[in-house]
Enzyme design. Structure first.
Site: not given
Length: 450
Positions: A47, A180, A444
């Site tokens: 990580c 990744e 939003e």
């Protein structure tokens, strides 16, 4: 019978350290055995260093985007050696932090492999110790594909030790680790080819999320070879030749000197001597019940070695739940529902709850309503780039409950972390609708979708 320790944790990674510290807080006498650097895979080979490389890979885009906002062009080159040195310096700092955590908690650290001699006795180097309860938290390791020449590949652990940046790299595997690193290396300027067995990357994630990430990766210049299987890897003067087969055809892909195998992980069980303790193994992982208890009543296991959900926060929570239950008088179990996760690809992806396919299978097609939005965020309006953000809610029509939330786009992980609280609490779509939006933001959209 008296023992040297109330608890001995095997493994100084996320789960082992979390359990050891929590048990010590409750007054238990605790020891921990670790043969390598503290912090486990996450801190040393996963990580943290990977996320630092993700940040590094984004700067070329920032330099280019700045021109759309009036900044003059920036000419900058990557010093690979300096980047790797900086990453490893941070890992050294974190190892010191973990050591101080154990020292402050008065947890005794044993350096070396721990091996069971019997259900209560462990051998660590030349030392034998006994413990009333034992927690196995040894994590897992990456594996290479079982094909000729696989010894020429590297695994994800090796990416942080490369002396030079490969100009051409081939990545085998379409899971989150392969995705990744494909995006990282592409962003840093390498030519990237990714070989996957299926039509799409990220098996197990929502279909819209998979499609959006894959389309963006290809748009950014990553070549994804689908429905393909590597059959052999050959080391030549030209570089590594990866032989692949797809659709009854064959092809050879060439990498400079590096081919990353990201084809899965397995628990680290080889040297534990589990047979001496009567600990059962199922499908290559330690079998445990809901309390992380193994087939031996006083031996427990958490984290990747149990192969439940292989995420650092899961291992930490499992370890703390174990300590709370057995040393804190607060019996509890780990809940595996609605655990959020992210893929630090470019663009970033994050998710919590059920995928659309999972929801339809569980509740039926008629019971599921999908809310979906795809748009270009405000940031990209001046850059001229056609970068899309995708947001999606999976809702149960009968209860109005939000069963899943998925996102692809900038800061997806940060946004989904907040949404995960609502999903975990059982929020309804009407609760999302009643929430006032923060404008102008991408987030939003989660409360304005109709």
């Amino acid at each position: 019978m008296s023992y040297d320790f109330d608890l001995l944790a095997i493994g100084g990674g996320s789960g082992g350290i979390a359990a050891a510290r929590r048990a010590a807080e409750y007054g238990a006498k605790v020891g921990i055995a670790e043969f390598d650097r503290l912090g486990g895979t996450c801190v040393n080979r996963g990580c943290i260093p990977k996320k630092l490389m993700v940040y590094a890979s984004h700067f070329p885009d920032y330099f280019q985007d700045a021109q759309g906002y009036g900044w003059s062009p920036v000419h900058s080159t990557l010093d690979w050696t300096k980047m790797i040195a900086a990453v490893n310096q941070e890992l050294d700092r974190l190892n010191g932090v973990y050591q101080r955590m154990l020292d402050n908690a008065k947890v005794k650290l044993f350096r070396g492999y721990a091996r069971f001699l019997d259900p209560h006795t462990l051998e660590i180097g030349d030392t034998k110790v006994t413990a009333d309860k034992i927690l196995i938290a040894v994590g897992g390791h990456p594996i290479r594909p079982d094909i000729p020449g696989s010894e020429h590949t590297i695994v994800s652990d090796d990416m942080f030790r490369l002396k030079e940046q490969p100009k051409r790299i081939v990545i085998i595997g379409g899971g989150y680790i392969g995705v990744e690193f494909a995006c990282i290396m592409n962003g840093l300027g390498s030519e990237v080819t990714q070989i996957i067995r299926r039509e799409k990357i990220l098996r197990g994630f929502d279909e819209d999320l998979r499609s959006c990430v894959q389309e963006a990766m290809e748009k950014h210049g990553i070549r994804i070879v689908t429905n393909s299987t590597p059959t052999a890897i050959e080391k030549t003067s030209e570089g590594l030749k990866i032989h692949i087969e797809n659709d009854n055809a064959s092809e050879i892909v060439v990498a400079d000197a590096v081919s990353l195998a990201a084809t899965g992980r397995k628990p680290n069980l080889a040297k534990l001597g589990l047979e001496n303790a009567g600990v059962e193994v199922s499908n290559g992982a330690i079998a445990v019940n809901q309390y992380s208890q193994t087939s031996c009543e006083h031996i427990y296991a958490v984290g990747d070695c149990t192969d439940r959900i292989n995420l650092t926060p899961v291992a930490i929570n499992e370890g703390r739940a174990f300590a709370d239950t057995h040393f804190g008088g607060k019996s509890r179990v780990m809940s595996y529902e609605n655990i959020p996760s992210a893929v630090f690809s470019t663009p970033e992806a994050a998710t919590v709850g059920l995928t659309e396919a999972e929801a339809r299978e569980k509740y039926g097609d008629d019971a599921i309503k999908i809310y979906r939005a795809k748009f270009r965020s405000t940031y990209y309006t001046l850059t001229g780039k056609d970068e899309k953000t995708m947001m999606k809610l999976v809702v149960d029509r009968n209860t109005d409950r939000v069963l899943g939330a998925h996102m692809v786009g900038d800061n997806a992980a940060e946004i989904i972390q907040g949404v995960a609280i609502a999903v975990k609490m059982g929020a309804k779509k009407s609760d999302f609708d009643a929430t006032v939006a923060i404008h102008p933001t991408a987030a939003e959209e989660f409360v304005t979708m109709r």
